[in-house]
Design an enzyme around this catalytic site. Structure first.
Site, PDB file in Angstrom:
ATOM      1  N   CYS A 216       0.861  -1.186   0.000  1.00 16.96           N
ATOM      2  CA  CYS A 216       0.000   0.000   0.000  1.00 16.96           C
ATOM      3  C   CYS A 216       0.901   1.240   0.000  1.00 16.96           C
ATOM      4  O   CYS A 216       2.093   1.136  -0.305  1.00 16.96           O
ATOM      5  CB  CYS A 216      -0.980  -0.009   1.176  1.00 16.96           C
ATOM      6  SG  CYS A 216      -0.225   0.036   2.810  1.00 16.96           S
TER       7      CYS A 216
ATOM      8  N   ASN B 222       2.309   1.549   4.226  1.00 19.59           N
ATOM      9  CA  ASN B 222       2.625   0.296   4.944  1.00 19.59           C
ATOM     10  C   ASN B 222       2.391   0.433   6.449  1.00 19.59           C
ATOM     11  O   ASN B 222       3.110  -0.143   7.255  1.00 19.59           O
ATOM     12  CB  ASN B 222       4.076  -0.170   4.649  1.00 19.59           C
ATOM     13  CG  ASN B 222       4.378  -1.590   5.123  1.00 19.59           C
ATOM     14  OD1 ASN B 222       5.508  -1.868   5.524  1.00 19.59           O
ATOM     15  ND2 ASN B 222       3.424  -2.474   5.077  1.00 19.59           N
TER      16      ASN B 222
ATOM     17  N   CYS C 164      -1.356   1.031   7.414  1.00 15.32           N
ATOM     18  CA  CYS C 164      -2.791   0.757   7.632  1.00 15.32           C
ATOM     19  C   CYS C 164      -3.260  -0.515   6.930  1.00 15.32           C
ATOM     20  O   CYS C 164      -3.649  -1.481   7.582  1.00 15.32           O
ATOM     21  CB  CYS C 164      -3.646   1.924   7.150  1.00 15.32           C
ATOM     22  SG  CYS C 164      -3.327   3.475   7.990  1.00 15.32           S
TER      23      CYS C 164
ATOM     24  N   SER D 152      -1.779  -2.676   4.106  1.00 16.30           N
ATOM     25  CA  SER D 152      -0.963  -3.876   3.825  1.00 16.30           C
ATOM     26  C   SER D 152      -0.520  -4.620   5.087  1.00 16.30           C
ATOM     27  O   SER D 152      -0.376  -5.844   5.037  1.00 16.30           O
ATOM     28  CB  SER D 152       0.221  -3.546   2.905  1.00 16.30           C
ATOM     29  OG  SER D 152       1.054  -2.550   3.429  1.00 16.30           O
TER      30      SER D 152
HETATM   31  P1  4NP Z   1      -1.723   2.909   4.056  1.00 16.15           P
HETATM   32  O1  4NP Z   1      -2.352   4.265   4.584  1.00 16.15           O
HETATM   33  O2  4NP Z   1      -1.227   3.179   2.657  1.00 16.15           O
HETATM   34  O3  4NP Z   1      -2.872   1.949   4.080  1.00 16.15           O
HETATM   35  O4  4NP Z   1      -0.622   2.541   5.018  1.00 16.15           O
HETATM   36  C1  4NP Z   1      -1.688   5.497   4.558  1.00 16.15           C
HETATM   37  C2  4NP Z   1      -0.738   5.792   5.497  1.00 16.15           C
HETATM   38  C3  4NP Z   1      -0.142   7.040   5.492  1.00 16.15           C
HETATM   39  C4  4NP Z   1      -0.497   7.971   4.544  1.00 16.15           C
HETATM   40  C5  4NP Z   1      -1.435   7.677   3.587  1.00 16.15           C
HETATM   41  C6  4NP Z   1      -2.029   6.429   3.605  1.00 16.15           C
HETATM   42  N1  4NP Z   1       0.077   9.248   4.563  1.00 16.15           N
HETATM   43  O5  4NP Z   1      -0.335  10.124   3.767  1.00 16.15           O
HETATM   44  O6  4NP Z   1       1.015   9.513   5.367  1.00 16.15           O
END
Ligand code: 4NP
Length: 152
Positions: A8, A11, A13, A15
């Site tokens: 994702c 990494n 939330c 994945s």
């Molecule tokens: P993930 O979620 O891709 O499911 O881990 C996110 C975690 C952090 C961010 C975006 C999505 N961010 O913008 O920092």
């Protein structure tokens, strides 16, 4: 042993949930898989999964709290048999990075190619429960397909 990488953006939330669910499922079946996860970004390197992902996994008796965020590497391109993107942007980013054997998680199960929603900006825990259900259903279908030899 087949190797699966879930990917994702951060990494922290989505994945990590897919990794935890797949590890638990592969322990329950006879199919032994090597399972890992990574982010297309380097924004959260070294961090544990976000609190809501840890909590929703624990509600399902899966402990993902010991995982640490890492970013995709060139080594991963040669190492993993299956690379599973959480959304279409992740898939495009993986293609541009040089990965070949990429699948969209939402192409498994009943989701008709839907993206796993990015829960990072969700206020409500409820959003994480929906994401958990989707990931669980799709990962279960994916593992069945690998088990049956139906995934190239
Ligand atoms: P993930 O979620 O891709 O499911 O881990 C996110 C975690 C952090 C961010 C975006 C999505 N961010 O913008 O920092």
């Amino acid at each position: 042993m087949k190797k699966v990488l879930f990917v994702c953006l951060g990494n922290i939330c989505r994945s990590p949930l897919a990794q935890g669910i797949a590890q638990q499922l592969s322990q329950k079946t006879n199919l032994k898989l090597e399972i890992d996860s990574a982010g297309t970004s380097a924004w959260h390197i070294g961090e544990a999964p976000c609190d809501n992902s840890v909590k929703v996994a624990l509600d399902h008796h899966i402990d993902i709290s010991q995982q640490h965020s890492r970013t995709i590497t060139n080594e991963d391109i040669h190492k993993f048999d299956y690379v599973i993107a959480m959304d279409k942007k992740n898939k495009t980013d993986l293609e541009n990075f040089g990965f070949k054997n990429i699948y969209l998680l939402g192409d498994f199960g009943e989701y008709k190619g839907a993206d796993v929603p990015d829960p990072y900006f969700f206020d409500a825990f409820e959003g994480f429960e929906k994401v958990y259900s989707m990931i669980e259903l799709c990962v279960t279908d994916m593992i069945q397909k690998i088990e049956q030899g139906n995934l190239k």
